[in-house]
Motif scaffolding. Structure first.
Motif, mmCIF file in Angstrom:
data_model
loop_
_atom_site.group_PDB
_atom_site.id
_atom_site.type_symbol
_atom_site.label_atom_id
_atom_site.label_comp_id
_atom_site.label_asym_id
_atom_site.label_seq_id
_atom_site.Cartn_x
_atom_site.Cartn_y
_atom_site.Cartn_z
ATOM 1 N N LEU A 34 0.831 -1.202 0.000
ATOM 2 C CA LEU A 34 0.000 0.000 0.000
ATOM 3 C C LEU A 34 0.869 1.256 0.000
ATOM 4 N N ALA A 35 2.039 1.180 0.639
ATOM 5 C CA ALA A 35 2.940 2.331 0.664
ATOM 6 C C ALA A 35 3.412 2.691 -0.741
ATOM 7 N N VAL A 36 3.656 1.673 -1.579
ATOM 8 C CA VAL A 36 4.082 1.933 -2.953
ATOM 9 C C VAL A 36 2.955 2.617 -3.726
ATOM 10 N N LEU A 37 1.728 2.108 -3.575
ATOM 11 C CA LEU A 37 0.582 2.727 -4.232
ATOM 12 C C LEU A 37 0.361 4.138 -3.706
ATOM 13 N N SER A 38 0.462 4.310 -2.403
ATOM 14 C CA SER A 38 0.231 5.616 -1.794
ATOM 15 C C SER A 38 1.195 6.666 -2.341
ATOM 16 N N GLU A 39 2.451 6.290 -2.497
ATOM 17 C CA GLU A 39 3.422 7.239 -3.055
ATOM 18 C C GLU A 39 3.090 7.565 -4.507
ATOM 19 N N ALA A 40 2.641 6.568 -5.260
ATOM 20 C CA ALA A 40 2.266 6.823 -6.654
ATOM 21 C C ALA A 40 1.096 7.796 -6.738
ATOM 22 N N LEU A 41 0.203 7.756 -5.752
ATOM 23 C CA LEU A 41 -0.949 8.662 -5.732
ATOM 24 C C LEU A 41 -0.592 10.055 -5.221
ATOM 25 N N GLY A 42 0.644 10.205 -4.727
ATOM 26 C CA GLY A 42 1.059 11.495 -4.189
ATOM 27 C C GLY A 42 0.667 11.707 -2.747
ATOM 28 N N PRO A 45 4.396 7.853 1.685
ATOM 29 C CA PRO A 45 4.450 6.425 2.018
ATOM 30 C C PRO A 45 3.501 6.009 3.124
ATOM 31 N N ASP A 46 3.064 6.952 3.966
ATOM 32 C CA ASP A 46 2.161 6.623 5.072
ATOM 33 C C ASP A 46 0.736 7.077 4.808
ATOM 34 N N GLY A 47 0.424 7.431 3.570
ATOM 35 C CA GLY A 47 -0.861 8.049 3.287
ATOM 36 C C GLY A 47 -2.063 7.129 3.363
ATOM 37 N N LEU A 48 -1.859 5.807 3.199
ATOM 38 C CA LEU A 48 -2.974 4.861 3.213
ATOM 39 C C LEU A 48 -2.828 3.886 4.376
ATOM 40 N N GLU A 49 -3.904 3.711 5.097
ATOM 41 C CA GLU A 49 -3.947 2.745 6.199
ATOM 42 C C GLU A 49 -5.100 1.787 5.942
ATOM 43 N N ILE A 50 -4.794 0.496 5.955
ATOM 44 C CA ILE A 50 -5.812 -0.496 5.640
ATOM 45 C C ILE A 50 -6.915 -0.506 6.701
ATOM 46 N N GLU A 51 -8.163 -0.561 6.249
ATOM 47 C CA GLU A 51 -9.297 -0.716 7.156
ATOM 48 C C GLU A 51 -9.895 -2.104 7.012
ATOM 49 N N ALA A 52 -10.074 -2.581 5.774
ATOM 50 C CA ALA A 52 -10.652 -3.907 5.571
ATOM 51 C C ALA A 52 -10.489 -4.303 4.111
ATOM 52 N N THR A 53 -10.568 -5.609 3.850
ATOM 53 C CA THR A 53 -10.622 -6.126 2.487
ATOM 54 C C THR A 53 -11.911 -6.927 2.320
ATOM 55 N N GLU A 54 -12.327 -7.058 1.064
ATOM 56 C CA GLU A 54 -13.543 -7.809 0.747
ATOM 57 C C GLU A 54 -14.705 -7.387 1.649
ATOM 58 N N SER A 149 15.800 -11.446 -11.462
ATOM 59 C CA SER A 149 15.436 -10.749 -10.226
ATOM 60 C C SER A 149 13.959 -10.955 -9.898
ATOM 61 N N LEU A 150 13.611 -10.611 -8.666
ATOM 62 C CA LEU A 150 12.207 -10.663 -8.273
ATOM 63 C C LEU A 150 11.412 -9.633 -9.077
ATOM 64 N N PRO A 151 10.161 -9.931 -9.382
ATOM 65 C CA PRO A 151 9.334 -8.953 -10.097
ATOM 66 C C PRO A 151 9.148 -7.690 -9.256
ATOM 67 N N ALA A 152 9.152 -6.539 -9.909
ATOM 68 C CA ALA A 152 8.961 -5.257 -9.227
ATOM 69 C C ALA A 152 7.726 -4.569 -9.787
ATOM 70 N N PRO A 153 6.782 -4.164 -8.905
ATOM 71 C CA PRO A 153 5.567 -3.504 -9.393
ATOM 72 C C PRO A 153 5.818 -2.021 -9.665
ATOM 73 N N ARG A 154 5.080 -1.487 -10.629
ATOM 74 C CA ARG A 154 5.109 -0.054 -10.890
ATOM 75 C C ARG A 154 3.686 0.410 -11.181
ATOM 76 N N PHE A 155 3.218 1.361 -10.383
ATOM 77 C CA PHE A 155 1.897 1.944 -10.580
ATOM 78 C C PHE A 155 2.045 3.227 -11.390
ATOM 79 N N ASN A 156 1.491 3.222 -12.582
ATOM 80 C CA ASN A 156 1.521 4.413 -13.432
ATOM 81 C C ASN A 156 0.215 5.171 -13.283
ATOM 82 N N LEU A 157 0.299 6.366 -12.756
ATOM 83 C CA LEU A 157 -0.891 7.178 -12.520
ATOM 84 C C LEU A 157 -1.370 7.772 -13.843
ATOM 85 N N VAL A 158 -2.592 7.442 -14.255
ATOM 86 C CA VAL A 158 -3.124 7.936 -15.532
ATOM 87 C C VAL A 158 -4.313 8.872 -15.355
ATOM 88 N N VAL A 159 -4.913 8.880 -14.150
ATOM 89 C CA VAL A 159 -5.975 9.841 -13.826
ATOM 90 C C VAL A 159 -5.738 10.326 -12.406
#
Length: 333
Positions: A34-42, A45-54, A149-159
């Motif tokens: 979530l920290a990686v996604l949060s940084e991509a969203l601007g 790294p601490d911008g998102l805190e999990i509340e629940a899934t599903e 190497s291990l796969p590395a994710p990259r979130f590209n912000l398009v909107v």
């Protein structure tokens, strides 16, 4: 010269996560991802805190993928994430908006391997017509590796929200309904200068949009725990504080108070511990100035606030992240 590797894109997410719900969603819900996604969203790294899934919605048969809290918003607003493999489709976009309404999420994020142009246009349109406290994002997720190497994710912000355009619209609305009072103009100018300065001198604290009030809120990495800066124009004082709010405010305050000696030693001076309010709690440092309305002295005032907020962040960030909260499923509207 040392040999260099070559970046190679992994063509399909299913080669790493076989199933979206069983594999990808739990992976994304982990704090480090979530920290990686949060940084991509601007959001930092601490911008998102999990509340629940599903999250099961009323009516049965419908589940929201991931529900988070925006730790940088004053009310720890909800963030809804809907993800899918392949290209975005009407079904997932419709679910995203339906679930956001049901969960009263102020930020929504659509994630896919590809976001179709018509879905980008729809989210851009929503950003253009909604208020500044609602945000619509879309990300395209890619996987890359170098050799074995291990796969590395990259979130590209398009909107993303167009805050500049929204700011212009907001100023236009202010002119339509009447100019701000002298006091509110002074508050707005003070915080505009402070946030510009903060962005230059503090890397760990994300600047926010200035507001016409006597306080401003920054995140501290956990919902219900904020870094506030406050100006007292009548009393000629400034205050920097850790502000605890919400149902866990008292419990969080007590956990921190148990560490008071160590905290004040780390901070470098005594702090004011205030638990007199009915619900909210604050831990603060303050300083008096000759005239806080004197704009010639604002650089010094802004520097003190930035330094003090930075010291509070350094002292409290890890401790706040470790606070124990009530573990409960989110309450649905």
């Amino acid at each position: 010269m040392s040999p260099l590797g070559r970046l190679e894109r992994i063509p399909a997410l299913r080669t790493i996560w076989a199933d979206e719900a069983r594999d990808f969603t739990p992976w994304l819900a982990r704090a480090e991802n979530l920290a990686v996604l949060s940084e991509a969203l601007g959001l930092g790294p601490d911008g998102l805190e999990i509340e629940a899934t599903e999250v099961t919605l009323p009516g049965g048969g419908y589940h929201a993928d991931i529900l988070c809290r925006d730790t940088g918003s004053p009310e720890s607003d909800r963030v809804l994430i809907e993800n899918q493999f392949g290209k975005s489709d009407h079904d997932h976009l419709g679910k995203l908006l339906t679930y956001a309404s049901g969960l009263q999420a102020r930020t929504v994020v659509l994630i896919g391997e590809g976001i179709r142009p018509e879905h980008r246009a729809a989210l851009d349109w929503l950003n253009s017509i909604t208020s500044e406290d609602h945000h619509f994002f879309a990300c395209e997720l890619e996987l890359w590796r170098i050799g074995d190497s291990l796969p590395a994710p990259r979130f590209n912000l398009v909107v993303e929200p167009n805050d500049w355009a929204r700011g212009v619209n907001a100023k236009g609305k202010e002119l339509e309904i009447g100019a701000l009072s002298d006091t509110r103009q002074l508050q707005l100018a003070f915080w505009e200068g402070f946030e510009a300065h903060l962005g230059k001198v503090q890397q760990r604290i994300r600047p926010v949009r200035a507001v016409a009030q006597n306080w401003i809120v920054h995140g501290l990495g956990k919902s219900g725990c904020n870094l506030n800066a406050v100006v007292g124009f009548k009393g000629n004082w400034l205050r920097a504080e850790v502000y605890l709010t919400g149902p866990n405010a008292t419990a969080h305050f007590q956990q921190l108070a148990a560490q008071r000696s160590a905290i004040e030693a780390d901070f470098g001076q005594p702090l004011t511990w205030d638990d007199t309010a009915a619900k909210d709690r604050r831990i603060s440092a303050s300083r008096s100035f000759t005239d806080v309305t004197d704009q010639a002295t604002w650089p010094a005032q802004h520097q003190w606030l930035a330094d003090t907020l930075g010291a509070l962040h350094r002292t409290f960030h890890a401790r706040v992240k470790a606070l124990q909260s009530q573990n409960q499923r989110p309450e649905l509207p």
